[in-house]
Design an enzyme around this catalytic site. Sequence first.
Site, PDB file in Angstrom:
ATOM      1  N   CYS A  87       9.053   3.742  12.062  1.00 41.69           N
ATOM      2  CA  CYS A  87       8.010   2.739  11.796  1.00 41.69           C
ATOM      3  C   CYS A  87       7.043   2.556  12.961  1.00 41.69           C
ATOM      4  CB  CYS A  87       8.658   1.409  11.444  1.00 41.69           C
ATOM      5  SG  CYS A  87       9.738   1.537  10.022  1.00 41.69           S
ATOM      6  N   CYS A 212      10.377  -9.561   2.104  1.00 40.16           N
ATOM      7  CA  CYS A 212      10.413  -8.121   2.409  1.00 40.16           C
ATOM      8  C   CYS A 212       9.010  -7.540   2.390  1.00 40.16           C
ATOM      9  CB  CYS A 212      11.223  -7.369   1.352  1.00 40.16           C
ATOM     10  SG  CYS A 212      12.892  -7.984   1.117  1.00 40.16           S
ATOM     11  N   SER A 213       8.745  -6.596   3.290  1.00 45.79           N
ATOM     12  CA  SER A 213       7.530  -5.799   3.142  1.00 45.79           C
ATOM     13  C   SER A 213       7.752  -4.845   1.968  1.00 45.79           C
ATOM     14  CB  SER A 213       7.243  -5.015   4.430  1.00 45.79           C
ATOM     15  OG  SER A 213       8.335  -4.186   4.749  1.00 45.79           O
ATOM     16  N   ILE A 215       6.690  -1.192  -0.453  1.00 42.63           N
ATOM     17  CA  ILE A 215       6.602   0.273  -0.345  1.00 42.63           C
ATOM     18  C   ILE A 215       5.147   0.624  -0.643  1.00 42.63           C
ATOM     19  CG2 ILE A 215       7.456   2.451  -1.257  1.00 42.63           C
ATOM     20  CD1 ILE A 215      10.053   0.949  -2.003  1.00 42.63           C
ATOM     21  N   HIS A 342       3.579  -1.788   4.197  1.00 38.97           N
ATOM     22  CA  HIS A 342       4.028  -1.045   5.380  1.00 38.97           C
ATOM     23  C   HIS A 342       4.090   0.454   5.088  1.00 38.97           C
ATOM     24  CE1 HIS A 342       6.066   0.090   8.948  1.00 38.97           C
ATOM     25  NE2 HIS A 342       7.310  -0.150   8.581  1.00 38.97           N
TER      26      HIS A 342
END
Length: 398
Positions: A87, A212-213, A215, A342
């Site tokens: 990341c 949550c981030s 997809i 992200h």
Amino acid sequence: MSGNAAIVGGGTTDWGERDATWKDLAQEAGKATFDDVDGLEPDDVEGLFVGAVQPERFAFQSHVAPLAAELLGIDANKMIARTELACASGQAALRYAWLAIAAGQLDVALVLGVEKMNIGKEYMPEMQSNMTNVLDREFDGVNGLNGPSHFAQFAQRHMHEHGTTREQLAMVSAKNKNHAAETDFAHYSRNVSVDDVLDSYPIAPPLNLLDCSGITDGATGVLVVSDEKAAELGVDTAAYITGSGQSCMSSNSINNLPSITTWPQAGEASREAYDQAGIEDPLEEIDVAEVHDCFSISEIIEYEQLGFCEEGEGGEFIEEGRSELDGDVAVNPRGGLLGCGHPLGATGVSQALEVYRQFAGDVPSSRAVAGDPDTGLIHNLSGSGSVHSVMTLGRDPQ
Ligand SMILES: CC(C)(COP(=O)(O)OP(=O)(O)OC[C@H]1O[C@@H](n2cnc3c(N)ncnc32)[C@H](O)[C@@H]1OP(=O)(O)O)[C@@H](O)C(=O)NCCC(=O)NCCS
């Protein structure tokens, strides 16, 4: 050799579930980047650094830096590389461009971050498995760890040891998603309340969907130049890289992490960057921080390790509004990973572009950092949280 390198502009694709290939994304971000900077053309670029985590698995493509060079018409005749640090790949690309310029090897570098992640909802196990590859497959992978379940353990332990509340986690998500609602390229662009976060469905307790981030497909580029070149271009605004620190404490597998309540590596990396930048009191001196809020708990731990508050006090820091746009330090005015999404390799580059745009006053007033920001920071964690990367940026050179 001057040692100074500055971001002088950049551009981005729309982020989200894109009906676009890896190549489409790279080309779109490249064009947007050159369109943004008067006086620089693909012909001027001497070095190309591409942050990309898993093009092999998501897009069946490797050797992506030369591919991007060809697409953009760049002869990267001095230096060309792809960086892979999970990341933090985008920040790693920026770090190497900075080092190459500081070493006098280049005057103009293009830094691109590109990730194509969505391959169809029916392939969710494949997408999760791809992301899980950044953990230790033989130790952590076989025990079923993925992003949400890994970070949920940090949240549980932080709540247990420090009394951090579920509501405080949700406040991080609501703040960042509400900023993202004002960011035109963001994946998630609707306003969200604390109750919305608390009422969203559970993913890995205590983390819900909106903790949550996502997809996300997306790409972002920035042009980095030496200060001689910046002077030649006569740019109004530059974001100089004033410090860059990294730390990895002999740990990759979760079994060997020094803690599951905090990340001392983030503290070490930030102190290294602050020393280089001459920052003595980060809370006082940093105006804008783009930090790696892959999950709501992450931002709370990062407040503590980046020196904005004491360990264990991150929950109170968000609750007291100290990370709001007009707070002690504006954290994630772009909308963070929670709001923008992200796309792994693109995130660090996008964070740096946001700091540049905040310096340039080139963001909507609804999410502009109060005052006249001139000192910024980007932070990324990678893998199991074993590596942390921190870069400081300033309107003026060191
Ligand atoms: C959390 C996760 C499992 C959710 O996947 P999912 O259950 O398939 O959820 P979806 O993506 O279908 O989203 C469901 C809905 O919520 C919305 N949504 C999802 N994430 C959101 C977010 N962060 N903010 C706002 N809305 C969101 C989606 O747009 C979708 O809305 P729709 O039904 O109107 O289309 C997945 O996004 C995930 O794995 N995230 C973590 C990624 C990760 O680990 N990255 C590495 C970090 S280090």
